[in-house]
Design a protein around this motif. Structure first.
Motif, PDB file in Angstrom:
ATOM      1  N   ASP A   1       0.833  -1.207   0.000  1.00 50.28           N
ATOM      2  CA  ASP A   1       0.000   0.000   0.000  1.00 50.28           C
ATOM      3  C   ASP A   1       0.867   1.256   0.000  1.00 50.28           C
ATOM      4  O   ASP A   1       1.973   1.253   0.535  1.00 50.28           O
ATOM      5  CB  ASP A   1      -0.931  -0.024   1.229  1.00 50.28           C
ATOM      6  CG  ASP A   1      -2.073   0.969   1.091  1.00 50.28           C
ATOM      7  OD1 ASP A   1      -2.375   1.399  -0.043  1.00 50.28           O
ATOM      8  OD2 ASP A   1      -2.657   1.320   2.138  1.00 50.28           O
TER       9      ASP A   1
ATOM     10  N   ALA B   1      -2.217  -7.525  -4.773  1.00 56.90           N
ATOM     11  CA  ALA B   1      -2.024  -6.575  -5.870  1.00 56.90           C
ATOM     12  C   ALA B   1      -3.304  -5.822  -6.222  1.00 56.90           C
ATOM     13  O   ALA B   1      -3.263  -4.682  -6.671  1.00 56.90           O
ATOM     14  CB  ALA B   1      -1.511  -7.300  -7.109  1.00 56.90           C
TER      15      ALA B   1
ATOM     16  N   ASN C   1     -11.100  -2.937  -5.075  1.00 57.32           N
ATOM     17  CA  ASN C   1     -10.374  -1.946  -5.881  1.00 57.32           C
ATOM     18  C   ASN C   1     -11.056  -1.622  -7.214  1.00 57.32           C
ATOM     19  O   ASN C   1     -10.699  -0.648  -7.880  1.00 57.32           O
ATOM     20  CB  ASN C   1      -8.915  -2.385  -6.134  1.00 57.32           C
ATOM     21  CG  ASN C   1      -8.019  -2.215  -4.911  1.00 57.32           C
ATOM     22  OD1 ASN C   1      -7.129  -3.021  -4.660  1.00 57.32           O
ATOM     23  ND2 ASN C   1      -8.247  -1.162  -4.144  1.00 57.32           N
TER      24      ASN C   1
ATOM     25  N   ARG D   1     -12.282   1.989  -7.884  1.00 50.47           N
ATOM     26  CA  ARG D   1     -11.390   3.099  -8.248  1.00 50.47           C
ATOM     27  C   ARG D   1     -11.738   3.629  -9.635  1.00 50.47           C
ATOM     28  O   ARG D   1     -12.445   2.970 -10.401  1.00 50.47           O
ATOM     29  CB  ARG D   1      -9.946   2.612  -8.225  1.00 50.47           C
ATOM     30  CG  ARG D   1      -9.519   2.287  -6.818  1.00 50.47           C
ATOM     31  CD  ARG D   1      -8.046   2.071  -6.723  1.00 50.47           C
ATOM     32  NE  ARG D   1      -7.688   1.825  -5.331  1.00 50.47           N
ATOM     33  CZ  ARG D   1      -6.471   1.936  -4.841  1.00 50.47           C
ATOM     34  NH1 ARG D   1      -5.481   2.270  -5.636  1.00 50.47           N
ATOM     35  NH2 ARG D   1      -6.243   1.717  -3.560  1.00 50.47           N
TER      36      ARG D   1
ATOM     37  N   ARG E   1       2.177  -4.791   6.167  1.00 53.96           N
ATOM     38  CA  ARG E   1       1.425  -3.790   5.416  1.00 53.96           C
ATOM     39  C   ARG E   1       2.245  -2.517   5.372  1.00 53.96           C
ATOM     40  O   ARG E   1       2.598  -1.967   6.422  1.00 53.96           O
ATOM     41  CB  ARG E   1       0.057  -3.498   6.019  1.00 53.96           C
ATOM     42  CG  ARG E   1      -0.700  -2.465   5.158  1.00 53.96           C
ATOM     43  CD  ARG E   1      -2.158  -2.304   5.501  1.00 53.96           C
ATOM     44  NE  ARG E   1      -2.794  -1.414   4.518  1.00 53.96           N
ATOM     45  CZ  ARG E   1      -4.056  -1.504   4.127  1.00 53.96           C
ATOM     46  NH1 ARG E   1      -4.816  -2.434   4.626  1.00 53.96           N
ATOM     47  NH2 ARG E   1      -4.550  -0.650   3.238  1.00 53.96           N
TER      48      ARG E   1
ATOM     49  N   ARG F   1      -4.839  -1.937   8.902  1.00 52.66           N
ATOM     50  CA  ARG F   1      -6.047  -2.740   8.691  1.00 52.66           C
ATOM     51  C   ARG F   1      -5.735  -3.859   7.715  1.00 52.66           C
ATOM     52  O   ARG F   1      -4.715  -3.845   7.036  1.00 52.66           O
ATOM     53  CB  ARG F   1      -7.201  -1.865   8.191  1.00 52.66           C
ATOM     54  CG  ARG F   1      -6.872  -1.045   6.957  1.00 52.66           C
ATOM     55  CD  ARG F   1      -8.072  -0.163   6.551  1.00 52.66           C
ATOM     56  NE  ARG F   1      -7.747   0.676   5.412  1.00 52.66           N
ATOM     57  CZ  ARG F   1      -7.706   2.009   5.440  1.00 52.66           C
ATOM     58  NH1 ARG F   1      -7.978   2.664   6.550  1.00 52.66           N
ATOM     59  NH2 ARG F   1      -7.405   2.707   4.354  1.00 52.66           N
TER      60      ARG F   1
ATOM     61  N   SER G   1      -8.036  -4.997   5.317  1.00 46.05           N
ATOM     62  CA  SER G   1      -8.653  -4.724   4.012  1.00 46.05           C
ATOM     63  C   SER G   1      -9.059  -5.978   3.242  1.00 46.05           C
ATOM     64  O   SER G   1      -8.807  -6.100   2.046  1.00 46.05           O
ATOM     65  CB  SER G   1      -7.721  -3.858   3.143  1.00 46.05           C
ATOM     66  OG  SER G   1      -7.459  -2.634   3.761  1.00 46.05           O
TER      67      SER G   1
END
Ligand code: IPE
Ligand code: IPE
Ligand code: MG
Length: 257
Positions: A26, A69, A74, A77, A191, A197, A199
């Motif tokens: 991230d 990935a 996601n 977005r 992370r 978190r 996620s």
């Protein structure tokens, strides 16, 4: 330990190199924003961090590296960013697969393939086939993956194969159907990017994983940052529900006579 045995069943020795490291990569967008670049420049730069991390894991003798990935969330977005990321996977597969094969790396891709472009799916299948006999390092890339999706697809596949389990089943019935059944559970979770978190990453598999969070943004992550995380991991006492005293006894018993 056998390939299929859960890490939560046995206590790895303190100070060992983690067998399985799982990473949420991230901070690409913030890395780019700090340089007044478009977000996608951060994703491109993040590929260098991927190469560095894979190389370092190979050198350290880590057996499984799992990289998040693209999450099932996601897709929310902007379309251009999603397209760029999908294109990045395609070019990664086109350019790097031979290198993976020659370096003893087995590539696996986990996640739902339903929304992926046909070309990408084909490249994934080819890459998995080409590298399937390699065992030096298993590199898993999670694309369109979600921990909840994984548990649900596992239940569905289990019931399809073994309908008699519908009335009652346990952890060991379900485990073989999870997307990463070929790997032990992660020992170390990393992370980058400062958020603390999970996620919707490997929800089932992270039950007893040591969780490490760093402010380093993913494009800046390198072998040195990985070594730091591993050093931190090596100082943890993994108790798996037991007491410190019980662990000391186990260690005592492990000592050669
Ligand atoms: C992680 O970086 C890469 C993906 C999720 C694909 P981000 O793109 O989330 O970067 P930030 O969190 O916006 O900095
Ligand atoms: C998690 O990163 C997913 C990946 C790294 C692929 P995000 O940046 O999307 O996570 P959230 O949404 O901020 O938690
Ligand atoms: Mg992010």
């Amino acid at each position: 330990m056998s390939e299929h045995q859960s890490s939560t069943l046995s206590i790895p020795p303190v100070g060992a190199i983690p067998r399985h490291i799982a990473v949420i990569m991230d901070g690409n967008g913030r890395w780019a924003r700090r340089r007044f670049l478009p977000r996608v420049a951060g994703h491109r730069k993040g590929m260098e961090a991927v190469r560095a991390t894979v190389r370092a894991c190979g050198e350290l003798g880590v057996e499984y590296l799992t990289l998040f990935a693209f999450s099932s969330e996601n897709w929310r977005r902007p379309k251009e960013e999603v397209n760029f990321l999908m294109q990045l996977f395609v070019s990664m597969l086109e350019q790097e697969v031979m290198k993976l094969r020659d370096n003893g790396i087995r590539l696996k891709v986990v996640g739902s393939r339903e929304r992926l472009e046909e070309r990408l799916v084909r490249l994934i299948e080819q890459a998995e086939t080409l590298t399937r006999d390699n065992r030096k390092l298993t590199l898993t890339v999670a694309v369109n993956y979600g921990g909840r999706w994984d548990i649900i697809q596992a239940v569905q596949r289990m019931l399809q194969a073994q309908p008699e389990l519908a009335t009652q089943f346990g952890e060991t019935d379900l485990a073989p159907y999870l997307a990463m059944s070929y790997a032990p559970e992660p020992d170390l979770f990393i992370r980058t990017g400062g958020e603390q978190r999970v996620s919707n990453f490997l929800l089932w598999q992270l039950a007893y994983t040591e969780l490490y969070f760093t402010d380093i943004l993913w494009p800046d992550f390198d072998a040195r940052a990985l070594h730091q995380a591993i050093l931190w991991y090596q100082q943890r006492e993994r108790r798996f529900g037991r007491t410190s005293e019980q662990l000391a006894e186990t260690l005592e018993r492990r000592k050669p006579a």
